[in-house]
Design a protein around this motif. Structure first.
Motif, short mmCIF file in Angstrom:
data_model
loop_
_atom_site.label_atom_id
_atom_site.label_comp_id
_atom_site.label_asym_id
_atom_site.label_seq_id
_atom_site.Cartn_x
_atom_site.Cartn_y
_atom_site.Cartn_z
N VAL A 90 36.29 54.01 34.07
CA VAL A 90 35.53 52.87 33.55
C VAL A 90 36.28 51.57 33.79
O VAL A 90 35.71 50.58 34.26
CB VAL A 90 35.24 53.06 32.05
CG1 VAL A 90 34.66 51.78 31.45
CG2 VAL A 90 34.27 54.21 31.84
N SER A 91 37.59 51.56 33.47
CA SER A 91 38.37 50.33 33.64
C SER A 91 38.50 49.96 35.12
O SER A 91 38.47 48.78 35.48
CB SER A 91 39.75 50.48 33.01
OG SER A 91 40.42 51.62 33.48
N ALA A 92 38.62 50.98 35.99
CA ALA A 92 38.68 50.71 37.43
C ALA A 92 37.34 50.16 37.92
O ALA A 92 37.29 49.28 38.78
CB ALA A 92 39.05 51.98 38.19
N SER A 93 36.25 50.68 37.36
CA SER A 93 34.92 50.19 37.74
C SER A 93 34.73 48.75 37.29
O SER A 93 34.15 47.94 38.01
CB SER A 93 33.84 51.09 37.12
OG SER A 93 33.93 52.40 37.61
N ILE A 94 35.23 48.45 36.09
CA ILE A 94 35.15 47.07 35.60
C ILE A 94 35.91 46.15 36.53
O ILE A 94 35.45 45.06 36.89
CB ILE A 94 35.71 46.97 34.17
CG1 ILE A 94 34.78 47.70 33.19
CG2 ILE A 94 35.87 45.51 33.75
CD1 ILE A 94 35.31 47.75 31.78
N ASN A 95 37.09 46.60 36.95
CA ASN A 95 37.91 45.80 37.85
C ASN A 95 37.22 45.57 39.19
O ASN A 95 37.36 44.51 39.81
CB ASN A 95 39.26 46.51 38.07
CG ASN A 95 40.20 45.70 38.95
OD1 ASN A 95 40.38 44.50 38.75
ND2 ASN A 95 40.78 46.35 39.93
N ARG A 96 36.45 46.57 39.63
CA ARG A 96 35.76 46.46 40.92
C ARG A 96 34.47 45.64 40.80
O ARG A 96 34.10 44.89 41.71
CB ARG A 96 35.43 47.86 41.45
CG ARG A 96 34.81 47.88 42.84
CD ARG A 96 34.74 49.29 43.37
NE ARG A 96 33.84 50.12 42.60
CZ ARG A 96 32.55 50.29 42.88
NH1 ARG A 96 32.01 49.68 43.91
NH2 ARG A 96 31.80 51.07 42.13
N LEU A 97 33.78 45.79 39.67
CA LEU A 97 32.48 45.12 39.51
C LEU A 97 32.60 43.72 38.94
O LEU A 97 31.66 42.92 39.05
CB LEU A 97 31.59 45.97 38.59
CG LEU A 97 31.24 47.37 39.09
CD1 LEU A 97 30.49 48.14 38.01
CD2 LEU A 97 30.41 47.31 40.36
N LEU A 98 33.73 43.43 38.33
CA LEU A 98 33.90 42.13 37.67
C LEU A 98 33.86 40.94 38.62
O LEU A 98 33.18 39.95 38.34
CB LEU A 98 35.21 42.13 36.87
CG LEU A 98 35.39 41.02 35.85
CD1 LEU A 98 34.27 41.07 34.80
CD2 LEU A 98 36.75 41.15 35.16
#
Length: 307
Positions: free
Chosen positions: A162-170
């Motif tokens: 989730v945190s990696a996805s946030i980092n990618r989608l942010l």
């Protein structure tokens, strides 16, 4: 002689805090260097250390009373939220300046925040629930430890994702908050997304689409599970020159991951009714009524072949 740690002694608290501190410190070390730093210089994977760290935290948390566990859990949770906030702020700052600005100035690799955030969230969960589960398992240390550990690993993996996805989608969300869904997807997937959108427009829902096989340059279009998201409800299959008939064949110029590997697939003549030449930059499509021959392709063009 077996030394038993008494509940809530200073030794337990010190060991507990020391374990958390060392785990966070190692996560910060990779945050301020690069992924794989520990393995390269200290010869062990950071995940192995966190594995044993989780076990030790669980065992020590069983010896703490619920009041202290709850306080420590809150501290760890607030720390995780603080790390997440820092990641968002730094990502925003990098968008204002230029790509890789944060790393060049502070030597912080933003993507490594995900591991730190995941660990803090998982540790906070362990501290809060381990004592309660200890009672559920009737004070059985072994079953309590195993159950909490497996649950913590599950949460850690999901928090990391989730945190990696946030980092990618942010970045795209902050850079263009009013952008359309299509624009955001193009930011994330680049040319393969526009190509697949064009394939949807050129084919009906009951068509069969044949995908590339065994090529690293076609890492996206060769992934059936991933492409199914974009082309459903069309049937998907990996291309077999002997068996693949009555469908559309994907032609990719490569470089789907942006690594510069422009390896055309397929790079041979294909018996076909016609094919579409697709330019993902200007979104122009040209139908060519002849067999597909890669020699006819100039530049890094995509194509869709009717076979």
């Amino acid at each position: 002689m077996i030394i038993r740690l008494k509940q809530d002694t200073n030794m337990i608290r010190i060991l507990f805090l020391l374990t958390i501190f060392i785990s966070v410190l190692i996560s910060l070390l990779e945050l301020f260097t690069y992924s794989g730093f520990m393995k390269k210089h200290l010869f062990f994977n950071i995940n192995i250390f966190l594995f044993f760290g989780f076990v030790l935290v669980i065992l020590l948390s069983l010896k703490l009373n619920e009041i202290i566990s709850l306080k420590l859990g809150k501290i760890l949770f607030v720390s995780a939220i603080s790390a997440l906030t820092a990641m968002i702020v730094l990502t925003s700052l990098e968008l204002i300046k230029y790509p890789n600005f944060i790393f060049s100035v502070t030597h912080i690799e933003i993507k490594n925040f995900s591991q730190l955030i995941a660990y803090l969230l998982s540790a906070s969960f362990i501290v809060v629930v381990s004592k309660k589960l200890f009672k559920v398992f009737k004070n059985n240390v072994f079953f309590s430890t195993v159950f909490v550990f497996l649950l913590a690993v599950y949460i850690f993996k999901n928090c990391t994702f989730v945190s990696a996805s946030i980092n990618r989608l942010l970045p795209p969300a902050l850079a263009k908050p009013t952008a359309t869904y299509s624009d955001k997807m193009y930011y994330l997937w680049s040319d393969p997304y526009r190509y697949l959108e064009t394939v949807k427009q050129l084919t009906s829902n009951n068509e069969v689409v044949f995908l590339p096989t065994g090529t690293s340059a076609q890492a996206i279009t060769g992934n059936i599970g991933l492409i199914r998201y974009f082309l459903y409800p069309r049937s998907l299959s990996l291309y077999d020159p002997e068996r693949s008939k009555n469908g559309f064949l994907v032609v990719s110029p490569g470089n789907e991951l942006g690594d510069g590997d422009y390896t055309l697939w397929p790079n041979h003549w294909v018996d076909s009714d016609y094919y579409y030449l697709i330019n993902t930059k200007d979104r122009k499509v040209k139908r060519i009524d002849k067999d597909f021959d890669p020699i006819d392709l100039s530049g890094h063009f995509w194509a869709l072949v009717k076979i």
